[in-house]
Design a protein around this motif. Sequence first.
Motif, PDB file in Angstrom:
ATOM      1  N   ALA A  38       0.847  -1.196   0.000  1.00 56.86           N
ATOM      2  CA  ALA A  38       0.000   0.000   0.000  1.00 56.86           C
ATOM      3  C   ALA A  38       0.879   1.242   0.000  1.00 56.86           C
ATOM      4  CB  ALA A  38      -0.912   0.004   1.216  1.00 56.86           C
ATOM      5  N   ARG A  70      -2.314  -3.664  -9.517  1.00 54.44           N
ATOM      6  CA  ARG A  70      -3.183  -3.577  -8.331  1.00 54.44           C
ATOM      7  C   ARG A  70      -4.419  -4.410  -8.598  1.00 54.44           C
ATOM      8  NH1 ARG A  70      -7.598  -0.315  -8.454  1.00 54.44           N
ATOM      9  NH2 ARG A  70      -7.788   1.024 -10.261  1.00 54.44           N
ATOM     10  N   TYR A  76      -9.172   3.463  -5.509  1.00 50.19           N
ATOM     11  CA  TYR A  76      -8.268   4.287  -4.730  1.00 50.19           C
ATOM     12  C   TYR A  76      -8.715   5.731  -4.830  1.00 50.19           C
ATOM     13  CZ  TYR A  76      -5.827   5.197  -9.179  1.00 50.19           C
ATOM     14  OH  TYR A  76      -5.511   5.550 -10.459  1.00 50.19           O
ATOM     15  N   ASP A  82      -4.023   1.034  -2.434  1.00 50.30           N
ATOM     16  CA  ASP A  82      -3.634  -0.213  -1.774  1.00 50.30           C
ATOM     17  C   ASP A  82      -3.809  -1.386  -2.740  1.00 50.30           C
ATOM     18  OD1 ASP A  82      -6.375  -0.445  -1.836  1.00 50.30           O
ATOM     19  OD2 ASP A  82      -6.623  -0.497   0.319  1.00 50.30           O
TER      20      ASP A  82
END
Length: 108
Positions: A38, A70, A76, A82
């Motif tokens: 993250a 990701r 996000y 993260d």
Amino acid sequence: NGFYTKYADGTLRCWVNKLSSTGSTATGNFFISSSANAWTFPIPFISRPYVLMSIDKIVAQGANPIGVTRAASTDYSGTGIDNIFVWYNAASAAVRTEIILEAIGKWK
């Protein structure tokens, strides 16, 4: 959390080099970092920025990193991102990779 530059035109650029988690979880013919990485931006954006992810260097030998991504289901915001994972073509619990993360957006 990294570094940042604010520009007079309202552009904000943040960046950081981070050490990934180890690549020991099998996924098909590849391996993925065993836990999500993250990043909390050093200064918030006013809206969701554009995020670039790349591999900087292999910290411990045993596998070759082939990409950074990701989780697709993860959203996000202007404060951080993260569920960042590193993909490997082989695995060893000792393998770690340094990744470069960069975000570009607006601060005003």
